[in-house]
Design a protein around this motif. Sequence first.
Motif, mmCIF file in Angstrom:
data_model
loop_
_atom_site.group_PDB
_atom_site.id
_atom_site.type_symbol
_atom_site.label_atom_id
_atom_site.label_comp_id
_atom_site.label_asym_id
_atom_site.label_seq_id
_atom_site.Cartn_x
_atom_site.Cartn_y
_atom_site.Cartn_z
ATOM 1 N N LYS A 195 -18.903 6.665 2.748
ATOM 2 C CA LYS A 195 -18.399 7.141 1.458
ATOM 3 C C LYS A 195 -16.872 7.181 1.452
ATOM 4 O O LYS A 195 -16.252 7.734 2.365
ATOM 5 N N ILE A 196 -16.283 6.610 0.419
ATOM 6 C CA ILE A 196 -14.829 6.635 0.283
ATOM 7 C C ILE A 196 -14.431 8.015 -0.251
ATOM 8 O O ILE A 196 -14.882 8.423 -1.320
ATOM 9 N N ILE A 197 -13.600 8.730 0.527
ATOM 10 C CA ILE A 197 -13.166 10.050 0.061
ATOM 11 C C ILE A 197 -11.765 10.000 -0.550
ATOM 12 O O ILE A 197 -11.385 10.907 -1.262
ATOM 13 N N ARG A 198 -11.024 8.932 -0.248
ATOM 14 C CA ARG A 198 -9.752 8.704 -0.936
ATOM 15 C C ARG A 198 -9.494 7.207 -0.979
ATOM 16 O O ARG A 198 -9.472 6.534 0.040
ATOM 17 N N HIS A 199 -9.313 6.689 -2.191
ATOM 18 C CA HIS A 199 -9.053 5.263 -2.384
ATOM 19 C C HIS A 199 -7.593 4.967 -2.037
ATOM 20 O O HIS A 199 -6.706 5.756 -2.368
ATOM 21 N N PRO A 200 -7.344 3.816 -1.403
ATOM 22 C CA PRO A 200 -5.952 3.461 -1.128
ATOM 23 C C PRO A 200 -5.209 3.112 -2.419
ATOM 24 O O PRO A 200 -5.749 2.422 -3.284
ATOM 25 N N LYS A 201 -4.015 3.638 -2.562
ATOM 26 C CA LYS A 201 -3.204 3.373 -3.751
ATOM 27 C C LYS A 201 -2.318 2.171 -3.439
ATOM 28 O O LYS A 201 -1.557 2.179 -2.471
ATOM 29 N N VAL A 202 -2.452 1.136 -4.271
ATOM 30 C CA VAL A 202 -1.788 -0.125 -3.980
ATOM 31 C C VAL A 202 -0.960 -0.593 -5.177
ATOM 32 O O VAL A 202 -1.162 -0.156 -6.318
ATOM 33 N N VAL A 203 -0.021 -1.489 -4.863
ATOM 34 C CA VAL A 203 0.783 -2.159 -5.878
ATOM 35 C C VAL A 203 0.289 -3.602 -5.950
ATOM 36 O O VAL A 203 0.137 -4.270 -4.931
ATOM 37 N N MET A 204 0.049 -4.059 -7.184
ATOM 38 C CA MET A 204 -0.489 -5.412 -7.381
ATOM 39 C C MET A 204 0.577 -6.349 -7.936
ATOM 40 O O MET A 204 1.505 -5.906 -8.614
ATOM 41 N N GLY A 205 0.390 -7.621 -7.658
ATOM 42 C CA GLY A 205 1.256 -8.650 -8.246
ATOM 43 C C GLY A 205 0.689 -9.097 -9.585
ATOM 44 O O GLY A 205 -0.501 -9.360 -9.701
ATOM 45 N N GLN A 206 1.572 -9.172 -10.590
ATOM 46 C CA GLN A 206 1.115 -9.595 -11.913
ATOM 47 C C GLN A 206 0.740 -11.079 -11.908
ATOM 48 O O GLN A 206 1.429 -11.892 -11.315
ATOM 49 N N ALA A 207 -0.353 -11.363 -12.591
ATOM 50 C CA ALA A 207 -0.799 -12.756 -12.651
ATOM 51 C C ALA A 207 -0.154 -13.481 -13.808
ATOM 52 O O ALA A 207 0.309 -12.963 -14.742
ATOM 53 N N CYS A 252 0.869 -1.185 0.000
ATOM 54 C CA CYS A 252 0.000 0.000 0.000
ATOM 55 C C CYS A 252 0.900 1.227 0.000
ATOM 56 O O CYS A 252 1.663 1.447 0.943
ATOM 57 N N VAL A 253 0.807 2.033 -1.059
ATOM 58 C CA VAL A 253 1.654 3.216 -1.200
ATOM 59 C C VAL A 253 1.039 4.410 -0.466
ATOM 60 O O VAL A 253 1.752 5.189 0.171
ATOM 61 N N GLU A 254 -0.287 4.562 -0.538
ATOM 62 C CA GLU A 254 -0.970 5.680 0.119
ATOM 63 C C GLU A 254 -2.255 5.145 0.753
ATOM 64 O O GLU A 254 -3.021 4.430 0.109
ATOM 65 N N LYS A 255 -2.488 5.508 2.022
ATOM 66 C CA LYS A 255 -3.659 5.030 2.742
ATOM 67 C C LYS A 255 -4.936 5.620 2.152
ATOM 68 O O LYS A 255 -4.941 6.728 1.631
#
Length: 191
Positions: A179-191, A169-172
């Motif tokens: 209501k979501i006011i800021r979505h968490p910015k995440v890094v995903m693993g490639q499938a 998780c890069v940003e909370k």
Amino acid sequence: MKRFTMSKDQYTKEDEINDAVKNGELGENQEETQENKEVEAKEEPTAEELIQAEKDKYLRLFAEFENYKKRTSKERIELFKTASQELMTALLPIMDDFDRGLAEIKKSEDTELFKGMELINNKFKSTLTQKGLTEIEVKPGDDFDAEIHDAITQIPAPTDDLKGKIIDCVEKGYKLGDKIIRHPKVVMGQA
């Protein structure tokens, strides 16, 4: 046979009708007027039909008004819940800076400075939590949900079980009420 001549003043409505009967005009007119009366009688609704139509109109108006009241009260409640959204959104970068500052102070040897800053940070976060702000929990290995998370990049998954899942998780992210006011910015693993 004597013919009587009359002046215009002496010519009456009765004479006019008699002339019409002789010429055959009155019979057709009587039929037309009788048909018109039947059509008018069919078109005029009865008193019961009028009452039913008014009841129906009243019920529809009442239902529409009830829906309006429910909708406006729901909108008002929603407005009160998210009235501070703009302020909360403006405070989120400050919270991020506070967290980064605490991480750097923790690396130093000054424990008293760290304790003081941690107390301020906790008080700040608890005040915002009382106003309805909550952090969206994101842990490595959680399933990625496009409705909640914001994927900023994909990297090769370190293990097979992290493919298509959140690695970091890069940003909370934060919610205000539901209501979501800021979505968490995440890094995903490639499938």
